[in-house]
Design a protein around this motif. Structure first.
Motif, short mmCIF file in Angstrom:
data_model
loop_
_atom_site.label_atom_id
_atom_site.label_comp_id
_atom_site.label_asym_id
_atom_site.label_seq_id
_atom_site.Cartn_x
_atom_site.Cartn_y
_atom_site.Cartn_z
N MET A 1 0.85 -1.19 0.00
CA MET A 1 0.00 0.00 0.00
C MET A 1 0.89 1.25 0.00
O MET A 1 1.79 1.36 0.83
CB MET A 1 -0.89 -0.03 1.24
N PRO A 2 0.62 2.19 -0.91
CA PRO A 2 1.42 3.42 -0.94
C PRO A 2 1.26 4.22 0.35
O PRO A 2 0.25 4.12 1.04
CB PRO A 2 0.84 4.19 -2.13
N LYS A 3 2.26 5.02 0.65
CA LYS A 3 2.21 5.88 1.83
C LYS A 3 1.17 6.97 1.62
O LYS A 3 0.89 7.36 0.49
CB LYS A 3 3.59 6.49 2.07
N PRO A 4 0.57 7.49 2.71
CA PRO A 4 -0.49 8.49 2.60
C PRO A 4 -0.12 9.72 1.76
O PRO A 4 -0.92 10.17 0.94
CB PRO A 4 -0.79 8.88 4.05
N HIS A 5 1.11 10.23 1.93
CA HIS A 5 1.49 11.42 1.15
C HIS A 5 1.58 11.10 -0.34
O HIS A 5 1.30 11.94 -1.19
CB HIS A 5 2.80 12.03 1.67
N ALA A 6 1.95 9.86 -0.66
CA ALA A 6 2.01 9.45 -2.06
C ALA A 6 0.60 9.37 -2.65
O ALA A 6 0.39 9.70 -3.83
CB ALA A 6 2.72 8.11 -2.19
N LEU A 7 -0.36 8.93 -1.85
CA LEU A 7 -1.74 8.85 -2.31
C LEU A 7 -2.32 10.24 -2.58
O LEU A 7 -3.07 10.43 -3.54
CB LEU A 7 -2.61 8.09 -1.31
N VAL A 8 -1.97 11.20 -1.75
CA VAL A 8 -2.43 12.58 -1.96
C VAL A 8 -1.88 13.10 -3.28
O VAL A 8 -2.62 13.69 -4.09
CB VAL A 8 -2.00 13.49 -0.78
N ALA A 9 -0.60 12.87 -3.53
CA ALA A 9 0.02 13.32 -4.78
C ALA A 9 -0.60 12.60 -5.99
O ALA A 9 -0.84 13.21 -7.03
CB ALA A 9 1.53 13.09 -4.73
N LEU A 10 -0.85 11.31 -5.83
CA LEU A 10 -1.44 10.54 -6.92
C LEU A 10 -2.86 11.03 -7.23
O LEU A 10 -3.24 11.18 -8.40
CB LEU A 10 -1.45 9.06 -6.55
N ARG A 11 -3.61 11.30 -6.18
CA ARG A 11 -4.98 11.81 -6.36
C ARG A 11 -4.95 13.14 -7.09
O ARG A 11 -5.77 13.39 -7.98
CB ARG A 11 -5.64 11.93 -4.99
N ARG A 12 -4.00 13.99 -6.75
CA ARG A 12 -3.86 15.29 -7.42
C ARG A 12 -3.52 15.09 -8.90
O ARG A 12 -4.09 15.74 -9.78
CB ARG A 12 -2.78 16.12 -6.72
N ARG A 13 -2.59 14.18 -9.17
CA ARG A 13 -2.16 13.91 -10.55
C ARG A 13 -3.33 13.37 -11.38
O ARG A 13 -3.54 13.80 -12.52
CB ARG A 13 -1.00 12.91 -10.54
N TYR A 14 -4.07 12.42 -10.83
CA TYR A 14 -5.24 11.90 -11.54
C TYR A 14 -6.26 13.01 -11.79
O TYR A 14 -6.91 13.03 -12.83
CB TYR A 14 -5.90 10.76 -10.77
N GLY A 15 -6.39 13.92 -10.84
CA GLY A 15 -7.31 15.04 -11.02
C GLY A 15 -6.94 15.92 -12.20
O GLY A 15 -7.80 16.34 -12.98
N LEU A 16 -5.64 16.17 -12.36
CA LEU A 16 -5.18 16.97 -13.49
C LEU A 16 -5.45 16.26 -14.82
O LEU A 16 -5.90 16.88 -15.79
CB LEU A 16 -3.68 17.27 -13.35
#
Length: 89
Positions: A1-16
């Protein structure tokens, strides 16, 4: 499971990417909203994102949207729409 900060960054990237019309990103971001990964759980937003990706023919999004309609997650139950979406997926 990715670390929480990585998930935040990934969510932002998918949003873009989703904002640019990328169906896979819409689906991935929808899953993150549905599961509460990288931010708060939001079934309404997940359903919206799945709807956008499903409209582009994304089979996994069609299936997940059908499941959400079946279980009344993020909106009302709609068995007819569930059948339609499962038929597309």
């Amino acid at each position: 499971m990715p670390k929480p900060h990585a998930l935040v960054a990934l969510r932002r990237r998918y949003g873009l990417l989703a904002a640019k019309g990328n169906a896979q990103a819409m689906y991935n971001l929808g899953r993150m909203h549905e599961r509460g990964e990288g931010g708060p759980e939001d079934a309404v937003e997940a359903r919206r994102l799945y709807r956008l990706a499903a409209a582009q023919g994304h089979a996994d999004a069609q299936f997940r949207l059908g499941v959400m309609h079946w279980h009344a997650e993020g909106g009302p139950e709609d068995c007819a729409e569930t059948r339609r979406l499962f038929g597309l997926a």
